[in-house]
Design an enzyme around this catalytic site. Structure first.
Site, PDB file in Angstrom:
ATOM      1  N   LYS A  13      46.391  29.330  -9.493  1.00  0.00           N
ATOM      2  CA  LYS A  13      47.260  30.510  -9.326  1.00  0.00           C
ATOM      3  C   LYS A  13      48.543  30.367 -10.136  1.00  0.00           C
ATOM      4  O   LYS A  13      48.947  31.285 -10.836  1.00  0.00           O
ATOM      5  CB  LYS A  13      47.669  30.703  -7.848  1.00  0.00           C
ATOM      6  N   ARG A  88      50.836  34.020   2.554  1.00  0.00           N
ATOM      7  CA  ARG A  88      49.895  32.952   2.861  1.00  0.00           C
ATOM      8  C   ARG A  88      49.250  33.137   4.221  1.00  0.00           C
ATOM      9  O   ARG A  88      48.447  32.312   4.628  1.00  0.00           O
ATOM     10  CB  ARG A  88      50.617  31.634   2.821  1.00  0.00           C
ATOM     11  N   ARG A 127      46.655  16.928 -10.978  1.00  0.00           N
ATOM     12  CA  ARG A 127      47.789  17.823 -11.278  1.00  0.00           C
ATOM     13  C   ARG A 127      49.069  17.009 -11.453  1.00  0.00           C
ATOM     14  O   ARG A 127      49.350  16.087 -10.701  1.00  0.00           O
ATOM     15  CB  ARG A 127      47.968  18.833 -10.148  1.00  0.00           C
ATOM     16  N   ARG A 160      52.748  15.580  -7.082  1.00  0.00           N
ATOM     17  CA  ARG A 160      53.401  16.127  -5.894  1.00  0.00           C
ATOM     18  C   ARG A 160      52.997  15.337  -4.651  1.00  0.00           C
ATOM     19  O   ARG A 160      51.843  14.954  -4.513  1.00  0.00           O
ATOM     20  CB  ARG A 160      52.999  17.603  -5.722  1.00  0.00           C
ATOM     21  N   ARG A 171      45.568  20.926   3.614  1.00  0.00           N
ATOM     22  CA  ARG A 171      45.951  22.174   2.946  1.00  0.00           C
ATOM     23  C   ARG A 171      44.748  23.094   2.791  1.00  0.00           C
ATOM     24  O   ARG A 171      44.860  24.302   2.919  1.00  0.00           O
ATOM     25  CB  ARG A 171      46.594  21.865   1.590  1.00  0.00           C
TER      26      ARG A 171
HETATM   27  P1  ADP Z   1      47.695  26.523  -7.703  1.00  0.00           P
HETATM   28  O1  ADP Z   1      48.972  27.170  -8.159  1.00  0.00           O
HETATM   29  O2  ADP Z   1      46.635  27.517  -7.330  1.00  0.00           O
HETATM   30  O3  ADP Z   1      47.920  25.510  -6.615  1.00  0.00           O
HETATM   31  P2  ADP Z   1      47.714  25.218 -10.340  1.00  0.00           P
HETATM   32  O4  ADP Z   1      47.924  26.367 -11.267  1.00  0.00           O
HETATM   33  O5  ADP Z   1      48.854  24.301 -10.101  1.00  0.00           O
HETATM   34  O6  ADP Z   1      47.085  25.730  -8.931  1.00  0.00           O
HETATM   35  O7  ADP Z   1      46.456  24.407 -10.898  1.00  0.00           O
HETATM   36  C1  ADP Z   1      45.960  23.230 -10.235  1.00  0.00           C
HETATM   37  C2  ADP Z   1      45.584  22.163 -11.272  1.00  0.00           C
HETATM   38  O8  ADP Z   1      44.444  22.578 -12.021  1.00  0.00           O
HETATM   39  C3  ADP Z   1      46.692  21.900 -12.293  1.00  0.00           C
HETATM   40  O9  ADP Z   1      46.674  20.527 -12.599  1.00  0.00           O
HETATM   41  C4  ADP Z   1      46.289  22.769 -13.494  1.00  0.00           C
HETATM   42  O10 ADP Z   1      46.795  22.240 -14.711  1.00  0.00           O
HETATM   43  C5  ADP Z   1      44.776  22.721 -13.429  1.00  0.00           C
HETATM   44  N1  ADP Z   1      44.124  23.957 -13.856  1.00  0.00           N
HETATM   45  C6  ADP Z   1      44.573  25.233 -13.687  1.00  0.00           C
HETATM   46  N2  ADP Z   1      43.685  26.127 -14.194  1.00  0.00           N
HETATM   47  C7  ADP Z   1      42.622  25.398 -14.662  1.00  0.00           C
HETATM   48  C8  ADP Z   1      41.368  25.733 -15.272  1.00  0.00           C
HETATM   49  N3  ADP Z   1      41.017  27.008 -15.479  1.00  0.00           N
HETATM   50  N4  ADP Z   1      40.537  24.721 -15.594  1.00  0.00           N
HETATM   51  C9  ADP Z   1      40.886  23.438 -15.350  1.00  0.00           C
HETATM   52  N5  ADP Z   1      42.036  23.044 -14.792  1.00  0.00           N
HETATM   53  C10 ADP Z   1      42.903  24.006 -14.435  1.00  0.00           C
HETATM   54  P1  AMP Z   2      52.273  25.757  -3.327  1.00  0.00           P
HETATM   55  O1  AMP Z   2      53.245  25.315  -4.353  1.00  0.00           O
HETATM   56  O2  AMP Z   2      52.061  27.249  -3.321  1.00  0.00           O
HETATM   57  O3  AMP Z   2      50.973  24.989  -3.367  1.00  0.00           O
HETATM   58  O4  AMP Z   2      52.954  25.440  -1.900  1.00  0.00           O
HETATM   59  C1  AMP Z   2      53.250  24.109  -1.505  1.00  0.00           C
HETATM   60  C2  AMP Z   2      53.602  24.092  -0.024  1.00  0.00           C
HETATM   61  O5  AMP Z   2      54.797  24.884   0.216  1.00  0.00           O
HETATM   62  C3  AMP Z   2      52.554  24.659   0.937  1.00  0.00           C
HETATM   63  O6  AMP Z   2      51.544  23.723   1.280  1.00  0.00           O
HETATM   64  C4  AMP Z   2      53.432  25.045   2.131  1.00  0.00           C
HETATM   65  O7  AMP Z   2      53.785  23.917   2.906  1.00  0.00           O
HETATM   66  C5  AMP Z   2      54.702  25.567   1.459  1.00  0.00           C
HETATM   67  N1  AMP Z   2      54.621  27.021   1.183  1.00  0.00           N
HETATM   68  C6  AMP Z   2      54.612  27.628  -0.036  1.00  0.00           C
HETATM   69  N2  AMP Z   2      54.510  28.959   0.092  1.00  0.00           N
HETATM   70  C7  AMP Z   2      54.460  29.206   1.434  1.00  0.00           C
HETATM   71  C8  AMP Z   2      54.329  30.391   2.217  1.00  0.00           C
HETATM   72  N3  AMP Z   2      54.226  31.607   1.664  1.00  0.00           N
HETATM   73  N4  AMP Z   2      54.306  30.249   3.573  1.00  0.00           N
HETATM   74  C9  AMP Z   2      54.405  29.052   4.159  1.00  0.00           C
HETATM   75  N5  AMP Z   2      54.501  27.895   3.477  1.00  0.00           N
HETATM   76  C10 AMP Z   2      54.534  27.965   2.126  1.00  0.00           C
END
Ligand code: ADP
Ligand code: AMP
Length: 213
Positions: A13, A88, A127, A160, A171
């Site tokens: 995302k 969420r 990541r 992270r 999660r």
């Molecule tokens: P989210 O925001 O949904 O938690 P991220 O955008 O941070 O996910 O992506 C999660 C991990 O997967 C990151 O390390 C990112 O670089 C990698 N990633 C994102 N899109 C792709 C893809 N289409 N193919 C492979 N790896 C990806």
């Molecule tokens: P993310 O970066 O979106 O993966 O979020 C990391 C963490 O932040 C999540 O696992 C939650 O603990 C918290 N968080 C982010 N967005 C929200 C939300 N909309 N509501 C509640 N917790 C959130």
């Protein structure tokens, strides 16, 4: 254009939201990034949020909703925004919906980035995040030019705390119980679109752009 990105943690995302923000010149609003920035700066909000984030739990709605509504009320969000990590759960989606409808407005697109659990675990372990600018990399799929350093701002990249395997399991469970029902919520509103998130990030991006037009 107001967009909500849906999908499991690690589905991509944030990666897509950043690309969309650039293409459509709208802010990328990530509640996770806002919390991480607050943790980095040692604010009271950051300390409170960290208690929940470290366990893979959602930060309570009282905190999260206020932060989000303040952020989208800012001038730069007038043209639209791409929300990443919010809403969420259903109560958050209801609050957003009510706030927008008071302004005669609504979410235009909810994009569900669909990725099976097996891929998720691999993606989150690899990541690497920049806590300064919010950029995200993957050690295999999306490596930075220089190992451990953010291409965009030159700061150090980190694994992270909540991407460690024990927390990832929690999660995913929280996602299934609380966030997945939003797919139905936005389907009923007629704005949900699915994209296959297992594809290469540029192909996923093209699929989303084809939907947004
Ligand atoms: P989210 O925001 O949904 O938690 P991220 O955008 O941070 O996910 O992506 C999660 C991990 O997967 C990151 O390390 C990112 O670089 C990698 N990633 C994102 N899109 C792709 C893809 N289409 N193919 C492979 N790896 C990806
Ligand atoms: P993310 O970066 O979106 O993966 O979020 C990391 C963490 O932040 C999540 O696992 C939650 O603990 C918290 N968080 C982010 N967005 C929200 C939300 N909309 N509501 C509640 N917790 C959130």
């Amino acid at each position: 254009m107001k967009i909500v990105m849906l999908g499991a943690p690690g589905a991509g995302k944030g990666t897509q939201a950043q690309m969309l923000a650039k293409k459509y010149d709208i802010p990328h609003v990530s509640t996770g990034d806002i919390f991480r920035m607050n943790i980095k700066n040692g604010t009271e909000l950051g300390m409170e949020a960290k208690k929940y984030m470290d366990q893979g739990l959602l930060v309570p709605d009282e905190l999260t909703v206020r932060i989000l509504l303040d952020r989208v009320a800012r001038e730069d969000c007038r043209k639209g925004y791409v929300l990443d990590g919010f809403p969420r759960n259903i109560p958050q989606a209801d609050v957003l919906d009510e706030a927008l409808s008071k302004l005669g407005d609504k979410i235009d697109y909810a994009i569900n980035v669909d990725v099976p659990d097996e891929n998720i675990i691999r993606r989150m372990g690899g990541r690497r995040a920049c806590l300064s600018c919010g950029a995200t990399y993957h050690i295999e799929h999306v490596p930075p030019k220089k190992e451990g350093i953010c291409d965009k701002c030159g700061q150090e990249l980190v694994l992270r705390d909540d991407d460690k395997p024990e927390t990832v399991k929690n999660r995913l469970q929280v996602y299934k119980e609380q966030t997945q029902p939003l797919i139905d919520f936005y389907t009923k509103k007629g704005v949900l679109h699915n994209v296959d998130g297992t594809k290469d990030m540029n192909e996923v991006f093209e699929a989303i752009v084809a939907i947004l037009g």
